[in-house]
Motif scaffolding. Structure first.
Motif, PDB file in Angstrom:
ATOM      1  N   PRO A  92      15.659   7.385   7.168  1.00 54.47           N
ATOM      2  CA  PRO A  92      15.484   5.803   6.689  1.00 54.47           C
ATOM      3  C   PRO A  92      14.115   5.339   7.638  1.00 54.47           C
ATOM      4  CG  PRO A  92      17.658   6.608   6.109  1.00 54.47           C
ATOM      5  CD  PRO A  92      17.246   7.074   7.039  1.00 54.47           C
ATOM      6  N   GLY A  93      12.989   5.083   6.825  1.00 48.26           N
ATOM      7  CA  GLY A  93      11.985   3.722   7.226  1.00 48.26           C
ATOM      8  C   GLY A  93      11.239   4.862   7.718  1.00 48.26           C
ATOM      9  N   GLY A  94      11.570   6.731   7.422  1.00 45.29           N
ATOM     10  CA  GLY A  94      10.312   6.984   8.501  1.00 45.29           C
ATOM     11  C   GLY A  94      10.128   7.884   7.001  1.00 45.29           C
ATOM     12  N   PRO A 147       0.552  -1.399   0.091  1.00 42.84           N
ATOM     13  CA  PRO A 147      -0.164  -0.113  -0.143  1.00 42.84           C
ATOM     14  C   PRO A 147       1.118   1.255  -0.148  1.00 42.84           C
ATOM     15  CG  PRO A 147       0.142  -0.770   2.357  1.00 42.84           C
ATOM     16  CD  PRO A 147       0.673  -1.708   1.701  1.00 42.84           C
ATOM     17  N   ALA A 148       0.022   2.291  -0.422  1.00 46.26           N
ATOM     18  CA  ALA A 148       0.906   3.778  -0.308  1.00 46.26           C
ATOM     19  C   ALA A 148       0.986   4.233   0.827  1.00 46.26           C
ATOM     20  CB  ALA A 148       0.220   4.663  -0.976  1.00 46.26           C
ATOM     21  N   SER A 149       2.483   4.350   1.061  1.00 44.55           N
ATOM     22  CA  SER A 149       2.828   4.695   2.197  1.00 44.55           C
ATOM     23  C   SER A 149       4.023   5.573   2.377  1.00 44.55           C
ATOM     24  CB  SER A 149       2.903   3.711   3.546  1.00 44.55           C
ATOM     25  OG  SER A 149       3.893   3.819   4.320  1.00 44.55           O
ATOM     26  N   ALA A 150       4.218   6.713   3.590  1.00 48.23           N
ATOM     27  CA  ALA A 150       5.150   7.102   3.079  1.00 48.23           C
ATOM     28  C   ALA A 150       6.630   7.452   3.795  1.00 48.23           C
ATOM     29  CB  ALA A 150       5.100   8.666   4.449  1.00 48.23           C
ATOM     30  N   LYS A 151       6.401   6.098   4.449  1.00 46.70           N
ATOM     31  CA  LYS A 151       7.822   5.398   5.424  1.00 46.70           C
ATOM     32  C   LYS A 151       8.835   4.404   3.959  1.00 46.70           C
ATOM     33  CE  LYS A 151       5.706   5.451  10.147  1.00 46.70           C
ATOM     34  NZ  LYS A 151       6.080   4.846  11.261  1.00 46.70           N
TER      35      LYS A 151
END
Length: 398
Positions: free
Chosen positions: A385-387, A328-332
């Motif tokens: 990264p990952g945030g 899914p779409a995710s800023a992370k």
């Protein structure tokens, strides 16, 4: 599938797609327009009184271009796996949901940097316009040129300064003066059509245009100062934040698609050779940032360096993923920049190679962090990264 990516991987088909790209001029403009947010406020104000305001001026990297999309998806129907914020149901789309009355023009999105910066002022005013050059910022009385049916941005600023207490003016300009869109186009051509590199001849063109472009950036600052002084503002009563540009593509070694087949073209939407990608990421973008930093120092304004802002979140970056039915779409997780969509099967080609919705939320956080620093300071902005956008942080600028 989309744009370059919707056909097979044969070279003949690729040549045909790039010819279509030529027909569309692959405008990829870099600019913004005139959206009022946070309350119009019709009562008269003056420096130090009335509702405070933060204003954005310049080109597409601050106007909100590509804010329609939350990542990139190969699914070309419906909500496109949740990436298309203009979706209205079935297979219908209304770009005005995101860009308002500037859809198809200045592309001032509802998540543009000045709107995503949060509560740094009572109101936010977006005067930036996609495709703008420095002359579109200058006052008409001093060589300014109207653009997309709007008065020069400095003349629009005069009206804002008279009705609000302007505290911050964020400026992104110079990329279109340098012909950055043409650089992207030529580098894509060289990957798809000619099997050659673009960095050598494109660097020569950048060098030829650089001094004039930076003179335009400097004059833009001067024009803003002149408008604000005429409106009764003392220079220390507000700040100008002059920002550089991020790279929308990763280094060659950080690209998740090989350059030995057509996956970068047909799947990733990032048709660039490793050498050209490395040049753009580690030479061109830093060169532009360094020159804009010098203008900021010479004009006594704050510098916000964005060259590393999209690190690991670029189109085709190994550390990011395309959106799909299972991702899914995710800023992370998702990419923070818009891929090349030359057939315009998901929006307009001008949205290509710009920070998307997630990227704009991050840009807003960068601006908020910068405004919290002393007005004469300079800083770079990076992501964790990952945030998501909340993980943006500032770094010292040498």
């Amino acid at each position: 599938m989309i744009g370059f990516r919707k056909a097979g991987k044969e070279h003949r088909a690729a040549r045909s797609r790039v010819r279509r790209l030529t027909g569309a001029s692959m405008a990829v403009p870099l600019v913004v327009g005139a959206l009022l947010a946070g309350g119009a406020g019709t009562s008269a104000a003056s420096p130090g009184t009335g509702p405070t305001a933060v204003v954005s001026m310049g080109d597409s990297y601050i106007s909100g271009e590509a804010g329609r999309f939350k990542g990139n998806s190969l699914t070309n129907t419906g909500s496109r796996n949740g990436t298309d914020r203009a979706w209205t149901g079935g297979n219908a789309y209304d770009p005005a949901k995101v860009y308002g009355t500037t859809a198809g023009g200045c592309h001032r999105s509802d998540s543009a940097e000045v709107l995503s910066a949060g509560a740094i002022a009572d109101t936010a005013v977006n005067l930036a316009c996609s495709g703008a050059v420095s002359a579109n910022v200058f006052r008409a009385s001093n060589g300014g040129v109207a653009f997309k049916g709007e008065a020069p941005q400095a003349d629009q600023l005069a009206a804002v300064a008279a009705s609000r207490n302007v505290k911050v003016i964020a400026l992104s300009i110079g990329g279109n003066d340098l012909g950055f869109a043409d650089v992207i186009k030529e580098c894509a051509y060289d990957f798809v059509l000619w099997g050659s590199y673009c960095h050598d001849d494109q660097q020569a063109g950048i060098d030829e245009r650089m001094d004039a472009a930076m003179a335009g950036v400097g004059k833009s600052v001067d024009e803003i100062r002149a408008v604000m002084r005429a409106a009764g503002y003392a220079d220390p009563s507000y700040r100008i934040v002059l920002q550089s540009y991020p790279s929308p593509i990763p280094r060659g070694a950080e690209n998740r698609y090989t350059q030995s087949d057509w996956s970068r073209l047909n799947t990733g939407g990032c048709p660039f050779w490793n050498r050209d990608s490395d040049w753009a990421r580690d030479s061109l973008v830093p060169q532009i940032a360094g020159r804009i930093k010098a203008v900021a120092a010479a004009k006594g304004v704050q510098f916000l360096d964005l060259k590393d802002m999209l690190q690991g979140r670029e189109v085709c970056a190994k550390a990011a993923k395309q959106v799909s039915s299972s991702v899914p779409a995710s800023a992370k997780v998702s990419e923070w920049a818009r891929w090349i969509d030359n057939n315009e099967t998901q929006g307009l080609v001008q949205e290509s190679m710009h920070p998307n919705h997630f990227g704009q939320l991050a840009l807003g956080r960068c601006l908020a962090l910068a405004v919290a620093q002393p007005a004469g300071s300079g800083a770079g902005c990076r992501n964790t990264p990952g945030g998501d956008q909340s993980g943006m942080y500032l770094t010292p600028v040498p």
